[in-house]
Design a protein around this motif. Structure first.
Motif, mmCIF file in Angstrom:
data_model
loop_
_atom_site.group_PDB
_atom_site.id
_atom_site.type_symbol
_atom_site.label_atom_id
_atom_site.label_comp_id
_atom_site.label_asym_id
_atom_site.label_seq_id
_atom_site.Cartn_x
_atom_site.Cartn_y
_atom_site.Cartn_z
ATOM 1 N N LYS A 146 1.942 -1.176 1.949
ATOM 2 C CA LYS A 146 1.311 0.128 1.834
ATOM 3 C C LYS A 146 1.741 0.821 0.555
ATOM 4 O O LYS A 146 2.731 0.443 -0.076
ATOM 5 C CB LYS A 146 1.654 1.008 3.048
ATOM 6 C CG LYS A 146 3.133 1.360 3.154
ATOM 7 C CD LYS A 146 3.413 2.241 4.369
ATOM 8 C CE LYS A 146 2.877 3.635 4.233
ATOM 9 N NZ LYS A 146 3.588 4.430 3.201
ATOM 10 N N GLU A 147 0.989 1.821 0.187
ATOM 11 C CA GLU A 147 1.367 2.635 -0.959
ATOM 12 C C GLU A 147 2.564 3.503 -0.598
ATOM 13 O O GLU A 147 2.801 3.809 0.572
ATOM 14 C CB GLU A 147 0.185 3.503 -1.401
ATOM 15 C CG GLU A 147 -0.984 2.706 -1.964
ATOM 16 C CD GLU A 147 -2.123 3.594 -2.421
ATOM 17 O OE1 GLU A 147 -2.023 4.832 -2.209
ATOM 18 O OE2 GLU A 147 -3.103 3.068 -2.973
ATOM 19 N N ASN A 148 3.312 3.898 -1.602
ATOM 20 C CA ASN A 148 4.536 4.658 -1.370
ATOM 21 C C ASN A 148 4.238 6.028 -0.762
ATOM 22 O O ASN A 148 3.369 6.757 -1.233
ATOM 23 C CB ASN A 148 5.299 4.835 -2.684
ATOM 24 C CG ASN A 148 6.592 5.597 -2.494
ATOM 25 O OD1 ASN A 148 6.659 6.796 -2.706
ATOM 26 N ND2 ASN A 148 7.622 4.901 -2.055
ATOM 27 N N GLY A 149 4.955 6.342 0.315
ATOM 28 C CA GLY A 149 4.788 7.644 0.951
ATOM 29 C C GLY A 149 6.087 8.187 1.514
ATOM 30 O O GLY A 149 6.107 9.265 2.094
ATOM 31 N N GLY A 150 7.182 7.414 1.364
ATOM 32 C CA GLY A 150 8.472 7.834 1.909
ATOM 33 C C GLY A 150 8.764 7.147 3.229
ATOM 34 O O GLY A 150 7.901 6.529 3.856
ATOM 35 N N LYS A 151 10.020 7.248 3.657
ATOM 36 C CA LYS A 151 10.455 6.542 4.862
ATOM 37 C C LYS A 151 9.701 7.008 6.105
ATOM 38 O O LYS A 151 9.277 6.191 6.928
ATOM 39 C CB LYS A 151 11.960 6.737 5.062
ATOM 40 C CG LYS A 151 12.516 5.959 6.242
ATOM 41 C CD LYS A 151 14.014 6.131 6.370
ATOM 42 C CE LYS A 151 14.551 5.352 7.563
ATOM 43 N NZ LYS A 151 16.026 5.519 7.712
ATOM 44 N N ALA A 152 9.528 8.313 6.273
ATOM 45 C CA ALA A 152 8.824 8.827 7.447
ATOM 46 C C ALA A 152 7.390 8.311 7.489
ATOM 47 O O ALA A 152 6.877 7.927 8.544
ATOM 48 C CB ALA A 152 8.840 10.355 7.447
ATOM 49 N N ASP A 153 6.743 8.278 6.335
ATOM 50 C CA ASP A 153 5.372 7.789 6.253
ATOM 51 C C ASP A 153 5.309 6.305 6.600
ATOM 52 O O ASP A 153 4.377 5.845 7.272
ATOM 53 C CB ASP A 153 4.830 8.027 4.837
ATOM 54 C CG ASP A 153 3.338 7.805 4.736
ATOM 55 O OD1 ASP A 153 2.576 8.641 5.274
ATOM 56 O OD2 ASP A 153 2.924 6.785 4.141
ATOM 57 N N ALA A 154 6.312 5.545 6.155
ATOM 58 C CA ALA A 154 6.366 4.116 6.470
ATOM 59 C C ALA A 154 6.529 3.896 7.973
ATOM 60 O O ALA A 154 5.882 3.019 8.563
ATOM 61 C CB ALA A 154 7.507 3.453 5.698
ATOM 62 N N LEU A 155 7.387 4.685 8.600
ATOM 63 C CA LEU A 155 7.567 4.564 10.046
ATOM 64 C C LEU A 155 6.282 4.922 10.798
ATOM 65 O O LEU A 155 5.911 4.255 11.770
ATOM 66 C CB LEU A 155 8.717 5.467 10.496
ATOM 67 C CG LEU A 155 10.120 4.978 10.132
ATOM 68 C CD1 LEU A 155 11.139 6.099 10.313
ATOM 69 C CD2 LEU A 155 10.508 3.771 10.981
ATOM 70 N N ASN A 156 5.589 5.959 10.346
ATOM 71 C CA ASN A 156 4.324 6.329 10.978
ATOM 72 C C ASN A 156 3.289 5.214 10.845
ATOM 73 O O ASN A 156 2.529 4.945 11.775
ATOM 74 C CB ASN A 156 3.787 7.627 10.370
ATOM 75 C CG ASN A 156 4.572 8.845 10.823
ATOM 76 O OD1 ASN A 156 5.233 8.827 11.857
ATOM 77 N ND2 ASN A 156 4.502 9.918 10.051
ATOM 78 N N ALA A 157 3.258 4.569 9.682
ATOM 79 C CA ALA A 157 2.341 3.438 9.482
ATOM 80 C C ALA A 157 2.698 2.303 10.425
ATOM 81 O O ALA A 157 1.813 1.634 10.984
ATOM 82 C CB ALA A 157 2.397 2.969 8.029
ATOM 83 N N GLY A 158 4.000 2.059 10.620
ATOM 84 C CA GLY A 158 4.420 1.021 11.554
ATOM 85 C C GLY A 158 4.004 1.329 12.978
ATOM 86 O O GLY A 158 3.580 0.435 13.723
ATOM 87 N N ILE A 159 4.120 2.598 13.376
ATOM 88 C CA ILE A 159 3.674 2.994 14.715
ATOM 89 C C ILE A 159 2.172 2.763 14.856
ATOM 90 O O ILE A 159 1.691 2.304 15.902
ATOM 91 C CB ILE A 159 4.032 4.465 14.986
ATOM 92 C CG1 ILE A 159 5.547 4.651 15.010
ATOM 93 C CG2 ILE A 159 3.423 4.942 16.303
ATOM 94 C CD1 ILE A 159 6.001 6.103 15.060
#
Length: 471
Positions: A146-159
């Motif tokens: 994914k494109e960079n969005g920060g750790k919280a954004d990465a976790l949301n994408a994983g969910i």
């Protein structure tokens, strides 16, 4: 004029002494609250309470989310450790948040991955997901580009991509012990959903021997600053978090290892992308949600499960990490200031929020004042000599002796360090904390409060060396 200044400084010195004594007493109260649990853990057979869960139909499947940014040195070791977990059904989702290194290349090569089409639900808006890969040898291992969005954004994408009703979030440089996930899920399973989130103990792996993605021999690092972090983690997890958890007042589950009920997190809105302390902010928001719904669900800290992680081994990286943590704490407390001293939120509002404000956030300000007053008394005679001496004694008791107690408790409970020499070294370094490590941490935390007034968000930087892997 000089007399008035001396009187003012003496008054401030007494205020700092009173504060440190009060906080020390709070720590002791938390220790006594945690003592029954510590005693039970000391007598507990580590495998006995969980062996039936491996084959139980009530053991929920779990999605393990590994957000990664520039983790090429450790991410494959982390995934290999996850594949070795004693757990009946789980998937591993590595979310590469626009890394600038070879995180994706390492994953694709190590696990023989190929691009697939997978449904991406829209529970939360995130930065664009560019591609999804799956391992041929281990179909349960998935890489999300994914494109960079920060750790919280990465976790949301994983969910959004995950398929199971519970998810675990662990850092990309961490290693779980084989039974850690099962033990962390046990309270959730036993309570039939009465526990909505759990957090496990995090330990520092610097200096330990890692072989085949397993921490086989626990040893101490050579760098004193890494040794001090081991001691610091002992105190934070064994005394502080365990005591708060027993009263359902815990406001932090470490971002390095936590398990969550996915539906509850979705209803809460996911991880907040507008704070650098997304782990704590989510827990506070879950507490707020539970209290407003008058729900009986709990958030618990599980003492035994261990997640091994790499700690900063240089001053610059450690300072950056602690500034970030302190800033996240300040942002979370400010965002949820409505809960502060509000009886509607019961113990969380009347005790936990003030505790984290006065003990975890503002302690660095008062301790910094204390150091200045000690210098003013010793070198300039501006503070009464007896008061200065009392401040020095209280400062040593407040820092070093509490840490030394935590070292002894850790050894008595878990006995993870096989060599007596390691325990002696830890104990001696703990006694030295007040004289060098604590002042540095106070300064870093103070800078974190200042940084809370800025709005720039990022992953933060740390000089990675990777966990030493022996074949």
């Amino acid at each position: 004029m000089m007399g008035n200044l001396n009187s003012l400084l003496n008054f401030l010195a007494y205020a700092v002494i009173f504060y440190m004594v009060a906080i020390g007493l709070i720590y002791l109260v938390l220790f006594f609250i945690a003592t029954p649990k510590i005693r039970r853990e000391h007598k507990l057979h580590r495998r006995e309470p969980i062996k039936d869960l491996l084959h139980s139909p009530d053991t929920y499947p779990v999605s393990v989310l590994v957000p990664a940014y520039n983790e090429e040195l450790g991410v494959t070791t982390t995934v290999h450790s996850l594949l070795g977990l004693d757990y009946p059904q789980f998937e591993v989702l590595v979310i590469n948040d626009g890394s600038k290194d070879k995180t994706s290349e390492r994953m694709i090569e190590e696990f023989n991955m190929y691009q697939v089409t997978m449904p991406v639900r829209k529970h939360f808006p995130t930065a664009q997901v560019k591609a999804v890969y799956r391992s041929k040898e281990h179909p349960e291992v998935v890489l999300i580009e994914k494109e960079n969005g920060g750790k919280a954004d990465a976790l949301n994408a994983g969910i959004n991509v995950s398929k199971y009703p519970y998810f675990a979030a662990i850092d990309g440089d961490s290693i779980l012990e084989k039974d850690a996930l099962l033990k962390t899920m046990k309270p959730i399973i036993d309570s039939n959903g009465g526990v909505t989130a759990t957090g496990g103990t995090v330990r520092i792996a610097n200096g330990s021997v890692v072989r085949n993605s397993i921490v086989e021999k626990i040893s101490l690092p050579r760098q004193p600053i890494a040794v001090m972090q081991i001691i610091e983690y002992f105190r934070a997890f064994l005394i502080g978090r365990l005591g708060l958890s027993r009263m359902n007042l815990l406001l932090i589950i470490s971002g390095a290892f936590g398990v969550f009920e996915k539906s509850r997190v979705i209803r809460a809105g996911g991880f907040d992308t507008n704070t650098v302390g997304e782990d704590m902010e989510l827990i506070v928001r879950l507490h707020r949600m539970l209290k407003e719904e008058k729900s009986s669900q709990r958030i618990e800290y599980i003492q035994d499960p261990v997640c091994w992680t790499e700690a900063p081994s240089d001053i610059r990286s450690l300072k950056s990490q602690r500034v970030r943590w302190q800033r996240g704490l300040a942002e979370t407390l400010w965002k949820h200031r409505k809960m502060m001293l509000n009886p509607k939120y019961r113990g969380v509002g009347t005790f936990s929020m003030p505790y984290y404000l006065l003990v975890e956030l503002l302690s660095c300000v008062l301790e910094l004042v204390g150091y200045v007053l000690i210098i003013a008394g010793l070198f300039f005679g501006l503070v009464d000599a007896h008061i200065t001496g009392l401040m020095i004694v209280v400062t040593i008791l407040y820092g070093s002796l509490l840490s030394a107690l935590a070292v002894l408790l850790e050894e008595w409970t878990y006995h993870k360090y096989e060599e007596l020499r390691s325990i002696i070294i830890l104990y001696l370094w703990a006694l030295s904390e007040t004289f060098w490590y604590r002042p540095f941490m106070v300064w870093a935390q103070f800078l974190g409060i200042i940084a809370a007034f800025k709005k720039k968000h990022s992953w933060g930087t740390m000089q990675r060396k990777g966990l030493a892997e022996e074949k």
